[in-house]
Design a protein around this motif. Structure first.
Motif, short mmCIF file in Angstrom:
data_model
loop_
_atom_site.label_atom_id
_atom_site.label_comp_id
_atom_site.label_asym_id
_atom_site.label_seq_id
_atom_site.Cartn_x
_atom_site.Cartn_y
_atom_site.Cartn_z
N LEU A 71 0.41 -0.72 -0.05
CA LEU A 71 -0.29 -0.20 -0.15
C LEU A 71 0.68 1.55 -0.06
CD1 LEU A 71 -2.76 -0.98 2.60
CD2 LEU A 71 -3.04 -1.04 -0.45
N ASN A 72 2.18 1.60 -0.24
CA ASN A 72 3.09 2.27 0.09
C ASN A 72 3.03 3.21 -1.42
OD1 ASN A 72 3.98 2.99 2.85
ND2 ASN A 72 5.37 0.88 2.18
N VAL A 73 2.94 3.99 -1.50
CA VAL A 73 3.19 4.93 -3.01
C VAL A 73 4.46 4.96 -3.29
CG1 VAL A 73 2.62 6.89 -4.12
CG2 VAL A 73 0.96 5.99 -2.36
N PRO A 74 4.26 3.87 -4.59
CA PRO A 74 6.24 3.99 -5.04
C PRO A 74 6.73 5.45 -5.78
CG PRO A 74 4.16 2.91 -6.81
CD PRO A 74 3.85 3.54 -5.39
N GLU A 75 7.67 5.54 -4.97
CA GLU A 75 7.64 6.63 -5.67
C GLU A 75 8.77 6.76 -7.09
OE1 GLU A 75 11.42 9.77 -4.70
OE2 GLU A 75 10.84 8.77 -3.07
N GLN A 76 7.57 7.69 -7.97
CA GLN A 76 8.42 7.60 -9.53
C GLN A 76 8.82 8.56 -9.34
OE1 GLN A 76 6.36 5.61 -11.50
NE2 GLN A 76 5.60 4.77 -9.48
N ASP A 77 10.04 8.71 -10.87
CA ASP A 77 11.22 10.06 -10.80
C ASP A 77 10.97 10.70 -11.64
OD1 ASP A 77 11.27 9.75 -14.00
OD2 ASP A 77 11.98 7.42 -13.54
N SER A 78 11.42 12.17 -11.42
CA SER A 78 10.77 13.27 -11.27
C SER A 78 11.34 13.36 -13.13
CB SER A 78 11.16 14.20 -11.20
OG SER A 78 13.68 14.41 -11.33
N TYR A 79 11.99 12.44 -13.75
CA TYR A 79 11.65 12.45 -15.65
C TYR A 79 10.91 12.08 -15.94
CZ TYR A 79 13.41 10.82 -20.23
OH TYR A 79 13.58 10.51 -21.57
N SER A 80 10.18 10.85 -15.17
CA SER A 80 8.71 10.27 -15.61
C SER A 80 7.64 11.51 -15.80
CB SER A 80 8.85 8.94 -14.77
OG SER A 80 9.60 8.15 -15.13
N LEU A 81 7.66 11.94 -14.19
CA LEU A 81 6.36 12.57 -14.28
C LEU A 81 6.28 14.21 -15.03
CD1 LEU A 81 6.26 12.26 -10.12
CD2 LEU A 81 5.09 11.53 -11.76
N ASN A 82 7.90 14.45 -14.87
CA ASN A 82 8.26 15.61 -15.95
C ASN A 82 7.16 15.49 -17.44
OD1 ASN A 82 8.56 17.65 -16.51
ND2 ASN A 82 10.22 17.66 -17.39
N ASN A 83 7.52 14.15 -18.06
CA ASN A 83 7.17 13.76 -19.29
C ASN A 83 5.78 13.64 -19.19
OD1 ASN A 83 10.08 14.02 -20.71
ND2 ASN A 83 10.15 11.29 -20.22
N LEU A 84 5.15 13.25 -18.58
CA LEU A 84 3.75 12.58 -18.00
C LEU A 84 2.97 14.27 -19.33
CD1 LEU A 84 0.93 11.29 -17.53
CD2 LEU A 84 1.60 11.86 -15.06
#
Length: 166
Positions: A71-84
């Motif tokens: 149930l822990n939120v997996p930390e997504q890298d900033s590169y992926s979030l920026n591309n989203l």
């Protein structure tokens, strides 16, 4: 969901586009496709339905989404979030409105992206978004309130799909 509600959403996007995108980026790490079950039978179903969507999203958005079995939120890298964010910025107002509504309804931006880009149909999006609930109802029976909510969601996704194709 009525066409009027969808058109109203487009109007909201036109005036609050940057705010909507920022909120969606913040929501991304809690995407339902990132949280996998622990039951072997359920995992097989998730692999069949979710892996192709995750692979497509990783290619289309140029990201590397991290999944989890707890149930822990997996930390997504900033590169992926920026591309989203870049992916959403390149959507038309109509597409972003549909993306926003589909994301909220399915609790998944990855499914919304695949639906908006025509990679999956409304029916496929519904099946993937409700995989765990449908699996549970197969094993423990259907509950009428949940069943009605799922049918309402299915109709909304079909309405969004139709709206996008107009």
């Amino acid at each position: 969901m009525t066409v009027e509600k969808l058109k109203q959403a487009v109007g909201e996007i036109e005036t609050r586009r940057e705010d909507v995108i920022e909120k969606l980026v913040q929501f991304a790490p809690t995407d339902s496709l990132l949280f996998w079950g622990n039951n072997d039978e359920l995992i097989k179903k998730q692999e069949q339905l979710w892996n192709p969507i995750l692979s497509w999203a990783n290619r289309e958005i140029n990201a590397k989404y991290i999944t989890t079995r707890d149930l822990n939120v997996p930390e997504q890298d900033s590169y992926s979030l920026n591309n989203l964010k870049n992916f959403m910025e390149n959507l038309s107002d109509k597409e972003l409105a549909a993306f926003y509504l589909a994301s909220i309804n399915m609790k998944s931006e990855l499914l919304a992206a695949a639906l908006v880009k025509g990679h999956i149909s409304a029916e496929q999006a519904f099946d993937a978004a409700n995989l765990e609930e449908l699996w549970q109802s197969e094993h423990w029976g259907k509950e009428s309130v949940s069943e009605q909510k799922r049918q309402d969601l299915k109709q909304e996704l079909h309405d969004i799909e139709q709206f996008l194709r107009q």
